[in-house]
Design an enzyme around this catalytic site. Structure first.
Site, PDB file in Angstrom:
ATOM      1  N   CYS A 100       0.848  -2.798   6.577  1.00 58.73           N
ATOM      2  CA  CYS A 100       2.176  -2.627   7.200  1.00 58.73           C
ATOM      3  C   CYS A 100       2.221  -1.452   8.162  1.00 58.73           C
ATOM      4  CB  CYS A 100       3.255  -2.484   6.139  1.00 58.73           C
ATOM      5  SG  CYS A 100       3.820  -4.094   5.605  1.00 58.73           S
ATOM      6  N   PHE A 101       1.091  -0.772   8.330  1.00 58.75           N
ATOM      7  CA  PHE A 101       0.936   0.273   9.357  1.00 58.75           C
ATOM      8  C   PHE A 101       1.959   1.402   9.197  1.00 58.75           C
ATOM      9  CE2 PHE A 101       0.845  -4.122  11.122  1.00 58.75           C
ATOM     10  CZ  PHE A 101      -0.476  -4.374  10.785  1.00 58.75           C
ATOM     11  N   CYS A 102       2.275   1.741   7.930  1.00 55.70           N
ATOM     12  CA  CYS A 102       3.256   2.823   7.665  1.00 55.70           C
ATOM     13  C   CYS A 102       4.618   2.487   8.254  1.00 55.70           C
ATOM     14  CB  CYS A 102       2.798   4.160   8.229  1.00 55.70           C
ATOM     15  SG  CYS A 102       1.474   4.894   7.319  1.00 55.70           S
ATOM     16  N   ASN A 103       4.905   1.208   8.427  1.00 61.27           N
ATOM     17  CA  ASN A 103       6.207   0.819   8.991  1.00 61.27           C
ATOM     18  C   ASN A 103       6.809  -0.236   8.055  1.00 61.27           C
ATOM     19  OD1 ASN A 103       8.303  -0.407  10.502  1.00 61.27           O
ATOM     20  ND2 ASN A 103       7.340   0.155  12.435  1.00 61.27           N
ATOM     21  N   ASN A 159       6.916   5.621   8.752  1.00 60.95           N
ATOM     22  CA  ASN A 159       7.353   6.335   7.541  1.00 60.95           C
ATOM     23  C   ASN A 159       7.642   7.807   7.781  1.00 60.95           C
ATOM     24  OD1 ASN A 159       7.787   4.603   5.442  1.00 60.95           O
ATOM     25  ND2 ASN A 159       5.639   4.530   4.806  1.00 60.95           N
TER      26      ASN A 159
END
Ligand SMILES: Cc1ncc(COP(=O)(O)O)c(C=O)c1O
Length: 449
Positions: free
Chosen positions: A375-378, A118
């Site tokens: 979502c691991f900032c993705n 992100n």
């Protein structure tokens, strides 16, 4: 390659691992005891003052900031004639420096892969606010790689004479895919400035900047050697740096600023980009951390993580649910080829449905296993992996009650029972076979569930 020395190192230098299964290295690396001992010893013996002066304590701090810059350049084999190191609080702040300073104008182009953190995605807001277009290149299941012909078509769209920025991660923090570094030269030849997000790559892979020449590279040091947090950097080619236009000035970034004269003059080089006072007490720990990695050798670290990733993939993919189907669905490459030590998947129950990642996290916590879910900032990676379409997302975001706010629970309801996240296990320099075996035992607990 012999990597047994890493087992001794773990035993001696990482005592906390004796009682913990740490599988979250992509979120944060771990520090060795000797790193903090050396750093504290240094602080005990030296007097460091705020760098922006010539007094002795200030000069010493300035010297150690310069030493840290030199150590970073050396670590990445980057010639000081060609590259500058700009320290920032973390990779995200280094990315923000680029976003706010890149000279996007009407008609300019920002091209990026779906697979991005992100903090890279956020640059699109700077681009669009200044009239540039932001275009995404998808990644494709099952391996979650970019279709090269699709990328080639997009790279052909650079605006002649304009400003074109192409951003991608050297390693995906979602799937572990290593996107080709060869793209750097291809894109630059076609008129793009290239921003390489190396945050999930440099902890376990050598990045040789004498061979690969992106315009901008970002990363956070805690991901490489655990300590200190709060320092990352932008490594920029000098010619690329000259293109950036800072939107403001602050303490530390100017040679002269005047109130009555209403002018300011930016400093030369890195200083123009380092707002305020650097974390000067932590700076000596950067050199110590890099020395620690060099004493082990990046090739040994890389080989250890590659080997363990293969072992984990093999064991995990062999597990079967009671209905005879695979226990997990993997999002990313099933072998160690062109991928790093990040393995992302969902467990599937005997009823054929995905096990809620929040449940997996809860059970892992109880088993004293640190892994990460979500979502691991993705989000681009997550949307592709989980099959969430643009149409579903738009109709969710367009609902009047979601105009200003959207909680994660609202979002879950919105996408109608689809999984909103995955489970990520990530390995690092001091991971061992036992960590993987413990995780596989934990995974077996989902058989029959
Ligand atoms: C690929 C990638 N880019 C950027 C970041 C952002 O790093 P930081 O949170 O240290 O700013 C991360 C962090 O996980 C990452 O994995």
């Amino acid at each position: 390659m012999e990597t047994g020395a890493l087992d001794e190192l773990r035993e001696k230098e990482y005592p906390a691992l004796a009682t913990h299964t740490y599988l979250d290295f992509t979120a944060a690396g771990l520090y060795a005891s000797s790193q903090i001992t050396r750093h504290f010893e240094f602080l005990r013996q030296h007097l460091l003052g705020n760098p922006h002066s010539t007094n002795p304590s200030s000069s010493l701090a300035t010297e150690y900031v310069a030493r840290a810059r030199t150590a970073v350049l050396r670590f990445f084999n980057a010639s000081p004639d060609e590259w500058e190191v700009i320290f920032a609080g973390n990779a995200s702040l280094a990315l923000k420096l680029i976003g706010e300073s890149y000279p996007f104008g009407p008609g300019d182009r920002f091209l990026l892969t779906f697979d991005n953190h992100n903090s890279v995605n956020g640059i699109r807001e700077f681009a669009r606010a200044r009239g540039a277009t932001a275009t995404y290149v998808p990644v494709v299941l099952p391996e979650m790689r970019v279709d090269e012909s699709d990328l080639s078509r997009n790279l052909e769209t650079a605006r002649s004479g304009g400003n074109n920025l192409f951003a991608y991660p050297a390693q995906s923090n979602f799937s572990g895919v290593q996107h080709p570094l060869e793209w750097i030269a291809t894109a630059r030849e076609q008129g793009w400035d290239v921003l390489l997000d190396a945050a999930a790559f440099t902890a376990t892979n050598r990045l040789d900047l004498s061979r690969w020449k992106p315009d901008f590279v970002v990363q956070s040091f805690y991901k490489i050697f655990g300590y200190p947090t709060g320092i990352g950097c932008l490594i920029a080619r000098k010619t690329a740096l000259a293109k950036l236009q800072r939107p403001w000035f602050s303490g530390g970034t100017i040679t002269v600023a005047s109130v009555q004269g209403d002018r300011y003059y930016l400093a030369e080089g890195p200083s123009a980009f380092e707002d305020g006072t650097l974390d000067f007490l932590a700076m000596p720990a950067i050199e110590i951390g890099l020395q620690h990695i060099e004493s082990i050798g990046m090739d040994a670290i890389h080989e250890r993580v590659r080997h363990l990733t293969g072992y984990l993939l093999e064991k995990l993919l062999a597990l079967k649910q009671t209905n005879g189907k695979p226990l997990v669905r993997l999002y990313g490459p099933p072998t160690t080829e062109r991928r790093g030590g990040i393995v992302t998947f969902n467990f599937y129950g005997a009823d054929g449905g995905a096990v809620d990642h929040r449940k997996v996290e809860e059970l892992a916590n109880k088993a004293n296993i640190s892994l990460r879910t979500g979502c691991f900032c993705n989000p681009g990676g997550g949307e592709v992996a989980l099959g969430i379409t643009g149409t579903e997302l738009s109709s969710c975001f367009r609902q009047p009650e979601h105009e200003a706010h959207l909680t994660i629970d609202d979002f879950r309801l919105c996408i109608d029972g689809k999984s909103t996240g995955a489970v990520r296990v990530s390995l690092g320099m001091v991971s061992n076979t036992q960590d993987v075996d413990r995780f596989i035992e934990f995974a077996k607990g989902f058989i029959g569930a």
